[in-house]
Design a protein around this motif. Structure first.
Motif, PDB file in Angstrom:
ATOM      1  N   ARG A 207      31.685 -22.317  17.495  1.00 49.30           N
ATOM      2  CA  ARG A 207      30.801 -21.543  18.805  1.00 49.30           C
ATOM      3  C   ARG A 207      30.449 -20.362  18.278  1.00 49.30           C
ATOM      4  N   ILE A 208      31.087 -19.407  17.381  1.00 50.49           N
ATOM      5  CA  ILE A 208      30.792 -18.286  17.126  1.00 50.49           C
ATOM      6  C   ILE A 208      29.765 -18.462  16.227  1.00 50.49           C
ATOM      7  N   VAL A 209      29.605 -19.097  15.013  1.00 47.81           N
ATOM      8  CA  VAL A 209      28.709 -19.161  14.342  1.00 47.81           C
ATOM      9  C   VAL A 209      27.393 -19.841  14.912  1.00 47.81           C
ATOM     10  N   ALA A 210      27.495 -20.658  15.940  1.00 52.83           N
ATOM     11  CA  ALA A 210      26.198 -21.071  16.616  1.00 52.83           C
ATOM     12  C   ALA A 210      25.726 -20.234  17.614  1.00 52.83           C
ATOM     13  N   ALA A 211      26.289 -18.762  17.678  1.00 59.09           N
ATOM     14  CA  ALA A 211      25.895 -17.859  18.593  1.00 59.09           C
ATOM     15  C   ALA A 211      26.046 -18.276  19.882  1.00 59.09           C
ATOM     16  N   LYS A 212      27.037 -18.645  20.407  1.00 61.95           N
ATOM     17  CA  LYS A 212      27.371 -19.134  21.823  1.00 61.95           C
ATOM     18  C   LYS A 212      28.241 -18.075  22.430  1.00 61.95           C
ATOM     19  N   MET A 213      27.988 -18.018  23.894  1.00 63.61           N
ATOM     20  CA  MET A 213      28.646 -17.079  24.579  1.00 63.61           C
ATOM     21  C   MET A 213      29.402 -17.990  25.886  1.00 63.61           C
ATOM     22  N   TRP A 214      30.598 -17.714  26.088  1.00 65.51           N
ATOM     23  CA  TRP A 214      31.280 -18.306  27.271  1.00 65.51           C
ATOM     24  C   TRP A 214      32.141 -17.399  27.885  1.00 65.51           C
ATOM     25  N   GLN A 215      32.392 -17.391  29.146  1.00 67.17           N
ATOM     26  CA  GLN A 215      33.597 -16.980  30.011  1.00 67.17           C
ATOM     27  C   GLN A 215      34.804 -17.195  29.527  1.00 67.17           C
TER      28      GLN A 215
ATOM     29  N   ARG B  16      40.290  -1.243  38.070  1.00 74.06           N
ATOM     30  CA  ARG B  16      39.721  -1.805  37.012  1.00 74.06           C
ATOM     31  C   ARG B  16      38.472  -1.119  36.547  1.00 74.06           C
ATOM     32  N   THR B  17      38.242  -1.385  35.243  1.00 78.10           N
ATOM     33  CA  THR B  17      36.773  -0.806  34.871  1.00 78.10           C
ATOM     34  C   THR B  17      35.882  -1.964  34.225  1.00 78.10           C
ATOM     35  N   THR B  18      34.791  -2.081  34.924  1.00 83.14           N
ATOM     36  CA  THR B  18      34.136  -3.033  34.445  1.00 83.14           C
ATOM     37  C   THR B  18      33.058  -2.813  33.419  1.00 83.14           C
ATOM     38  N   GLU B  19      32.566  -3.229  32.222  1.00 82.91           N
ATOM     39  CA  GLU B  19      31.650  -3.069  31.379  1.00 82.91           C
ATOM     40  C   GLU B  19      30.358  -3.973  31.460  1.00 82.91           C
ATOM     41  N   THR B  20      29.417  -3.754  31.271  1.00 87.24           N
ATOM     42  CA  THR B  20      28.007  -4.553  31.302  1.00 87.24           C
ATOM     43  C   THR B  20      27.336  -4.495  29.833  1.00 87.24           C
ATOM     44  N   TRP B  21      27.421  -5.354  28.921  1.00 89.84           N
ATOM     45  CA  TRP B  21      26.999  -5.168  27.666  1.00 89.84           C
ATOM     46  C   TRP B  21      25.228  -6.046  27.601  1.00 89.84           C
ATOM     47  N   LYS B  22      24.624  -5.184  27.173  1.00 90.71           N
ATOM     48  CA  LYS B  22      23.137  -5.502  27.701  1.00 90.71           C
ATOM     49  C   LYS B  22      22.546  -6.010  26.331  1.00 90.71           C
ATOM     50  N   TYR B  23      21.956  -7.185  26.209  1.00 89.14           N
ATOM     51  CA  TYR B  23      21.164  -7.487  25.015  1.00 89.14           C
ATOM     52  C   TYR B  23      19.775  -8.056  25.214  1.00 89.14           C
ATOM     53  N   GLY B  24      18.805  -7.874  24.198  1.00 89.04           N
ATOM     54  CA  GLY B  24      17.514  -8.268  24.374  1.00 89.04           C
ATOM     55  C   GLY B  24      16.595  -7.280  25.209  1.00 89.04           C
ATOM     56  N   ARG B  25      16.458  -6.091  24.779  1.00 83.31           N
ATOM     57  CA  ARG B  25      15.857  -5.032  25.170  1.00 83.31           C
ATOM     58  C   ARG B  25      14.250  -5.488  25.523  1.00 83.31           C
ATOM     59  N   THR B  26      13.536  -5.687  26.708  1.00 89.61           N
ATOM     60  CA  THR B  26      12.066  -5.975  26.810  1.00 89.61           C
ATOM     61  C   THR B  26      11.457  -4.825  27.294  1.00 89.61           C
TER      62      THR B  26
ATOM     63  N   VAL C  65      26.090  -9.221  30.093  1.00 89.04           N
ATOM     64  CA  VAL C  65      27.497  -9.808  29.890  1.00 89.04           C
ATOM     65  C   VAL C  65      28.467  -8.965  30.397  1.00 89.04           C
ATOM     66  N   ILE C  66      29.201  -9.258  31.483  1.00 86.16           N
ATOM     67  CA  ILE C  66      29.949  -8.666  31.979  1.00 86.16           C
ATOM     68  C   ILE C  66      31.454  -8.830  31.322  1.00 86.16           C
TER      69      ILE C  66
ATOM     70  N   GLU D 222      35.608  -7.398  31.398  1.00 89.27           N
ATOM     71  CA  GLU D 222      36.669  -6.771  32.262  1.00 89.27           C
ATOM     72  C   GLU D 222      37.962  -6.739  31.219  1.00 89.27           C
ATOM     73  N   GLY D 223      38.284  -5.798  31.083  1.00 91.51           N
ATOM     74  CA  GLY D 223      39.796  -5.596  30.322  1.00 91.51           C
ATOM     75  C   GLY D 223      39.750  -6.372  28.991  1.00 91.51           C
ATOM     76  N   GLY D 224      38.542  -6.355  28.412  1.00 94.09           N
ATOM     77  CA  GLY D 224      38.255  -6.836  27.093  1.00 94.09           C
ATOM     78  C   GLY D 224      37.869  -8.372  27.115  1.00 94.09           C
ATOM     79  N   VAL D 225      37.556  -8.885  28.056  1.00 95.20           N
ATOM     80  CA  VAL D 225      37.215 -10.286  28.317  1.00 95.20           C
ATOM     81  C   VAL D 225      36.022 -10.622  29.122  1.00 95.20           C
ATOM     82  N   VAL D 226      35.265 -11.631  28.646  1.00 88.40           N
ATOM     83  CA  VAL D 226      33.952 -11.896  29.249  1.00 88.40           C
ATOM     84  C   VAL D 226      34.357 -12.668  30.603  1.00 88.40           C
ATOM     85  N   VAL D 227      33.564 -12.247  31.804  1.00 85.69           N
ATOM     86  CA  VAL D 227      34.019 -12.743  32.919  1.00 85.69           C
ATOM     87  C   VAL D 227      32.507 -13.118  33.739  1.00 85.69           C
ATOM     88  N   GLY D 228      31.383 -12.691  33.321  1.00 86.40           N
ATOM     89  CA  GLY D 228      30.185 -13.148  34.033  1.00 86.40           C
ATOM     90  C   GLY D 228      29.253 -13.000  32.764  1.00 86.40           C
ATOM     91  N   HIS D 229      27.917 -13.483  33.375  1.00 87.65           N
ATOM     92  CA  HIS D 229      26.729 -13.525  32.454  1.00 87.65           C
ATOM     93  C   HIS D 229      25.648 -13.315  33.562  1.00 87.65           C
TER      94      HIS D 229
END
Length: 322
Positions: free
Chosen positions: A257-265, A290-300, A309-310, A312-319
């Motif tokens: 899944r990583i090689v195929a550039a997938k993203m999952w919760q 808690r502290t929530t980070e938003t990772w932003k990809y694809g600047r337009t 991508v949301i 929390e605690g080093g784990v993806v919880v939303g997109h």
């Protein structure tokens, strides 16, 4: 008093947005914003032609994913389009138009603009694979020249014994010019072949059809070898990356899944970084527990991204995708 002013401004702005517009007013506003829309789309189409495998992306109906980098390169044109919408209609209209109607229709508009250029590119590529036809043509010329030479030899065999008949209307050599020599004549050792005794100029061997064909084949072989080396290096790099990921995570399903550039919760932040790379920007919101980070990809554009991508605690919880 301040609350009353705020309510008045709110009612005025929303009333301006909701009031009906005449057909002439709609046409006038459209004529103002349309050049900016075309300018942004034309820029993205030009940049899309520079992307690798753009033809495959169109055939596989995944052109939208290929437009992320071209949209970054055209950020100025997109900002101008958003600004003119805000000026002509109402504040925020440009962002609403960009995130909705414009992004949804962009793959169709870009595909329509680059269709003719891709057709020309395909025609040029097919023309580049025609050296075999040139080689066959050269071989035909060589056979014809060989048949003419054999015909001349038969004619010479029928001449009278005792000498060669002089060719009609052939001028006699003047002083200082080379004398006429019959075909396949070999000069005696020590002679120069000139009536004035001067040394002959350096002889040059004319290029033949066979030598041209050999050059074509050598160029094709060199190009094929270079392509093979490039492909081999890419294959080795992919295998090396897969081996490193397998050593790191120890799970082939995750590595696939990583090689195929997938993203999952549920994937870790490190997996996300290995799959999508470093984010263009990271925003964080700090709460009590808690502290929530938003990772932003694809600047337009300015503060516009294709994916958020949301974490929390080093784990993806939303997109969120736009």
């Amino acid at each position: 008093m301040r609350l009353i002013c705020i309510i008045f401004v709110f009612i005025f702005v929303h009333g301006a947005k909701a009031q009906p517009r005449s057909g002439q007013e709609v046409a006038r506003q459209r004529s103002v914003v349309l050049p900016f829309i075309r300018s942004a789309t034309d820029c993205i189409a030009r940049e899309a032609l520079k992307e690798n495998d753009i033809e495959a992306a169109i055939q596989q109906k995944r052109l939208r994913s290929k437009l992320e980098i071209p949209m970054r390169r055209c950020a100025n044109e997109l900002d101008a389009m958003v600004a003119i919408h805000d000026r002509v209609y109402y504040p925020g209209a440009g962002e609403d138009f960009f995130q909705g109607q414009y992004v949804d229709d962009l793959p169709r508009a870009v595909g329509q603009r680059i269709a003719s250029d891709l057709a020309k590119r395909a025609a040029n590529a097919s023309a580049a694979h025609e050296p075999q036809a040139a080689q066959d043509k050269f071989a035909l010329i060589e056979r014809e020249s060989g048949s003419k030479a054999s015909g001349g030899a038969d004619a010479n065999s029928q001449r009278p014994i005792g000498g060669r008949e002089p060719a009609p209307n052939r001028p006699l050599p003047l002083p200082g010019q080379p004398s006429f020599r019959p075909p396949n004549y070999v000069m005696p050792p020590g002679t120069t072949g000139r009536t004035d005794g001067a040394s002959p100029p350096a002889s040059t061997v004319p290029k033949t059809a066979t030598s041209d064909a050999h050059e074509w084949l050598a160029l094709l072989a060199f190009a094929a070898f270079g392509f093979f080396l490039h492909h081999l290096s890419k294959v080795r790099a992919r295998k090396r990356r897969r081996d490193d990921l397998l050593t790191k995570y120890g799970d082939e399903a995750i590595v696939d899944r990583i090689v195929a550039a997938k993203m999952w919760q549920g994937m870790t932040a490190e997996m996300l970084r290995d799959s999508w790379g470093e984010p263009d920007d990271i925003g964080s919101d700090v709460y009590k527990t808690r502290t929530t980070e938003t990772w932003k990809y694809g600047r337009t554009g300015r503060n516009r991204y294709m994916n958020r991508v949301i974490v929390e605690g080093g784990v993806v919880v939303g997109h969120k995708q736009r």
